[in-house]
Enzyme design. Structure first.
Site, PDB file in Angstrom:
ATOM      1  N   ASN A  92       0.794  -1.258  -0.080  1.00 38.34           N
ATOM      2  CA  ASN A  92       0.110  -0.032  -0.089  1.00 38.34           C
ATOM      3  C   ASN A  92       0.980   1.217   0.100  1.00 38.34           C
ATOM      4  O   ASN A  92       0.384   2.342  -0.613  1.00 38.34           O
ATOM      5  CB  ASN A  92      -0.865  -0.124   1.290  1.00 38.34           C
ATOM      6  CG  ASN A  92      -1.614   1.243   1.471  1.00 38.34           C
ATOM      7  OD1 ASN A  92      -2.497   1.722   0.893  1.00 38.34           O
ATOM      8  ND2 ASN A  92      -1.039   2.083   2.354  1.00 38.34           N
ATOM      9  N   TYR A 157       3.175   9.607 -11.256  1.00 39.45           N
ATOM     10  CA  TYR A 157       2.191   8.841 -10.559  1.00 39.45           C
ATOM     11  C   TYR A 157       1.339   7.668 -11.345  1.00 39.45           C
ATOM     12  O   TYR A 157       1.400   6.365 -10.944  1.00 39.45           O
ATOM     13  CB  TYR A 157       1.400   9.660  -9.659  1.00 39.45           C
ATOM     14  CG  TYR A 157       0.369   8.853  -8.686  1.00 39.45           C
ATOM     15  CD1 TYR A 157       0.915   8.415  -7.853  1.00 39.45           C
ATOM     16  CD2 TYR A 157      -0.750   9.274  -8.717  1.00 39.45           C
ATOM     17  CE1 TYR A 157       0.336   7.618  -6.684  1.00 39.45           C
ATOM     18  CE2 TYR A 157      -1.585   8.733  -7.823  1.00 39.45           C
ATOM     19  CZ  TYR A 157      -1.154   7.997  -6.870  1.00 39.45           C
ATOM     20  OH  TYR A 157      -2.038   7.337  -5.699  1.00 39.45           O
ATOM     21  N   LYS A 161       1.064   3.530 -11.316  1.00 40.42           N
ATOM     22  CA  LYS A 161      -0.179   2.848 -11.228  1.00 40.42           C
ATOM     23  C   LYS A 161      -0.799   1.920 -12.141  1.00 40.42           C
ATOM     24  O   LYS A 161      -1.200   0.901 -12.053  1.00 40.42           O
ATOM     25  CB  LYS A 161      -1.240   3.747 -10.478  1.00 40.42           C
ATOM     26  CG  LYS A 161      -1.058   4.557  -9.112  1.00 40.42           C
ATOM     27  CD  LYS A 161      -0.637   3.431  -8.095  1.00 40.42           C
ATOM     28  CE  LYS A 161      -0.375   4.220  -6.778  1.00 40.42           C
ATOM     29  NZ  LYS A 161      -0.233   3.377  -5.559  1.00 40.42           N
TER      30      LYS A 161
HETATM   31  P1  NAD Z   1      -0.584   8.782   2.833  1.00 39.72           P
HETATM   32  O1  NAD Z   1       0.335   9.783   2.392  1.00 39.72           O
HETATM   33  O2  NAD Z   1      -1.543   9.258   3.724  1.00 39.72           O
HETATM   34  O3  NAD Z   1       0.189   7.539   3.387  1.00 39.72           O
HETATM   35  C1  NAD Z   1       1.272   6.931   2.627  1.00 39.72           C
HETATM   36  C2  NAD Z   1       1.919   5.892   3.377  1.00 39.72           C
HETATM   37  O4  NAD Z   1       3.002   5.305   2.668  1.00 39.72           O
HETATM   38  C3  NAD Z   1       2.339   6.260   4.789  1.00 39.72           C
HETATM   39  O5  NAD Z   1       1.966   5.107   5.674  1.00 39.72           O
HETATM   40  C4  NAD Z   1       3.771   6.527   4.621  1.00 39.72           C
HETATM   41  O6  NAD Z   1       4.575   6.083   5.675  1.00 39.72           O
HETATM   42  C5  NAD Z   1       4.148   5.581   3.507  1.00 39.72           C
HETATM   43  N1  NAD Z   1       5.330   5.766   2.876  1.00 39.72           N
HETATM   44  C6  NAD Z   1       5.566   6.931   2.218  1.00 39.72           C
HETATM   45  N2  NAD Z   1       6.862   6.955   1.712  1.00 39.72           N
HETATM   46  C7  NAD Z   1       7.346   5.846   2.226  1.00 39.72           C
HETATM   47  C8  NAD Z   1       8.689   5.176   2.001  1.00 39.72           C
HETATM   48  N3  NAD Z   1       9.622   5.683   1.162  1.00 39.72           N
HETATM   49  N4  NAD Z   1       8.928   3.878   2.468  1.00 39.72           N
HETATM   50  C9  NAD Z   1       7.668   3.296   3.058  1.00 39.72           C
HETATM   51  N5  NAD Z   1       6.650   3.797   3.294  1.00 39.72           N
HETATM   52  C10 NAD Z   1       6.410   4.743   2.552  1.00 39.72           C
HETATM   53  O7  NAD Z   1      -1.308   8.260   1.505  1.00 39.72           O
HETATM   54  P2  NAD Z   1      -2.682   7.349   1.235  1.00 39.72           P
HETATM   55  O8  NAD Z   1      -3.514   8.326   0.381  1.00 39.72           O
HETATM   56  O9  NAD Z   1      -3.158   6.572   2.347  1.00 39.72           O
HETATM   57  O10 NAD Z   1      -1.997   6.338   0.065  1.00 39.72           O
HETATM   58  C11 NAD Z   1      -1.910   5.240   0.488  1.00 39.72           C
HETATM   59  C12 NAD Z   1      -1.966   4.409  -0.906  1.00 39.72           C
HETATM   60  O11 NAD Z   1      -3.272   4.654  -1.528  1.00 39.72           O
HETATM   61  C13 NAD Z   1      -0.659   4.970  -1.823  1.00 39.72           C
HETATM   62  O12 NAD Z   1      -0.172   3.804  -2.600  1.00 39.72           O
HETATM   63  C14 NAD Z   1      -1.516   5.939  -2.877  1.00 39.72           C
HETATM   64  O13 NAD Z   1      -0.880   6.069  -4.213  1.00 39.72           O
HETATM   65  C15 NAD Z   1      -2.955   5.144  -3.084  1.00 39.72           C
HETATM   66  N6  NAD Z   1      -4.194   6.153  -3.513  1.00 39.72           N
HETATM   67  C16 NAD Z   1      -4.558   7.191  -2.451  1.00 39.72           C
HETATM   68  C17 NAD Z   1      -5.343   8.016  -3.114  1.00 39.72           C
HETATM   69  C18 NAD Z   1      -5.912   9.313  -2.264  1.00 39.72           C
HETATM   70  O14 NAD Z   1      -6.748   9.814  -2.632  1.00 39.72           O
HETATM   71  N7  NAD Z   1      -5.741   9.370  -1.278  1.00 39.72           N
HETATM   72  C19 NAD Z   1      -6.127   7.765  -4.176  1.00 39.72           C
HETATM   73  C20 NAD Z   1      -5.684   6.541  -4.956  1.00 39.72           C
HETATM   74  C21 NAD Z   1      -4.611   5.922  -4.323  1.00 39.72           C
END
Ligand code: NAD
Length: 249
Positions: A92, A157, A161
């Site tokens: 994730n 990005y 994906k």
């Molecule tokens: P967030 O920024 O709140 O959390 C990201 C997580 O990734 C955190 O726990 C962080 O510690 C971890 N992380 C970041 N850099 C890291 C590194 N170098 N090594 C290890 N861990 C690392 O983001 P989120 O929105 O919860 O995103 C989680 C996933 O969901 C991601 O893959 C993101 O692409 C995907 N996503 C998010 C959204 C959105 O709208 N929030 C939409 C589509 C997909």
């Protein structure tokens, strides 16, 4: 009987946002969860907060460098030794970008690929070996709605994906003979730090285009991970499940 009783799960990026919501739902459904954070401090803090809410919850933390295959082998190997199996891996952790092609630094493009694509491959490779020995398991990846439609800036990005979807579908085919299911969840705009860091002027018009008329909550995305991690989805592999309110951009 809960949906994930007896399962051991690793959730990367499990300290906040969608990952933390997955960790909480997995714990509620009876799983033993190892959350992986980017730093020792944040991983320990997340575990402490979860234990403060429910002292009996079966959660621990690791702070693996997900871009270092040796580190992953060591840490995931220790999880396997301690708990006896790894039944679910949730890839994730992810970062995003909105840089224009005209300003995009090569190292920033590389950083996105390293975490969003290479780390998914490294973690899946290590865990697939364990799951093959165990006779099965589930690998889940966090994709994104932009993996279907692209986005107008920050091409790294969506590129990452699209690759996640390709890896999901390919590994589903390759690992099916070993009873390892591989699926992805493609969230739309979800209320986490990743989104709150974007300018309001960018988010508001996007929300207006969502047929359900609002952004998603991390818990709504996490529910899809519960379903796909559980035996309720025992005949589902190779899918990218959209959880996006029918968003189309
Ligand atoms: P967030 O920024 O709140 O959390 C990201 C997580 O990734 C955190 O726990 C962080 O510690 C971890 N992380 C970041 N850099 C890291 C590194 N170098 N090594 C290890 N861990 C690392 O983001 P989120 O929105 O919860 O995103 C989680 C996933 O969901 C991601 O893959 C993101 O692409 C995907 N996503 C998010 C959204 C959105 O709208 N929030 C939409 C589509 C997909």
């Amino acid at each position: 009987m809960k949906l994930l009783d007896g399962k051991v799960a690793i959730v990367t990026g499990g300290t906040r946002g969608i990952g933390l919501a997955i960790v909480k739902k997995y714990l509620e459904q009876g799983a033993t969860v190892v959350l992986s954070g980017s730093r020792e401090e944040t991983a320990k803090k997340a575990v402490e907060a979860l234990k403060a809410e429910d002292p009996s919850c079966k959660v621990s933390g690791i702070w693996t460098d997900l871009c270092n295959p040796e580190d992953i082998k060591k840490d995931f190997g220790n999880v396997k030794k301690e708990y006896g199996s790894i039944d679910i891996l949730v890839n994730n952790a992810g970062i995003s970008s909105r840089d224009s092609i005209f300003d995009y630094k090569q190292e920033d493009f590389q950083k996105i690929m390293d975490l969003n694509v290479n780390a998914v491959f490294y973690c899946s490779q290590v865990v697939a070996e364990f799951m093959k020995e165990q006779g099965g398991g589930v690998i889940l990846n966090t994709s994104s709605m932009v993996s279907l439609f692209g986005q107008s800036t920050g091409c790294g990005y969506p590129t990452s994906k699209f690759a996640v979807n390709g890896m999901t579908k390919s590994l589903a085919l390759e690992l099916a003979p070993y009873h390892i299911r591989v699926n992805a969840v493609a969230p739309g705009i979800t209320r986490t730090d990743m989104v709150s860091s974007l300018p309001e002027a960018l988010i508001k018009p996007l929300i207006n285009t969502i047929p359900l008329g609002r952004m998603g909550e991390p818990e709504e995305v996490a529910d899809a991970f519960v379903f796909l991690g559980s035996d309720m989805s025992s005949y589902i592999t190779g899918v990218v499940l959209s959880v996006d309110g029918a968003a189309k951009n």
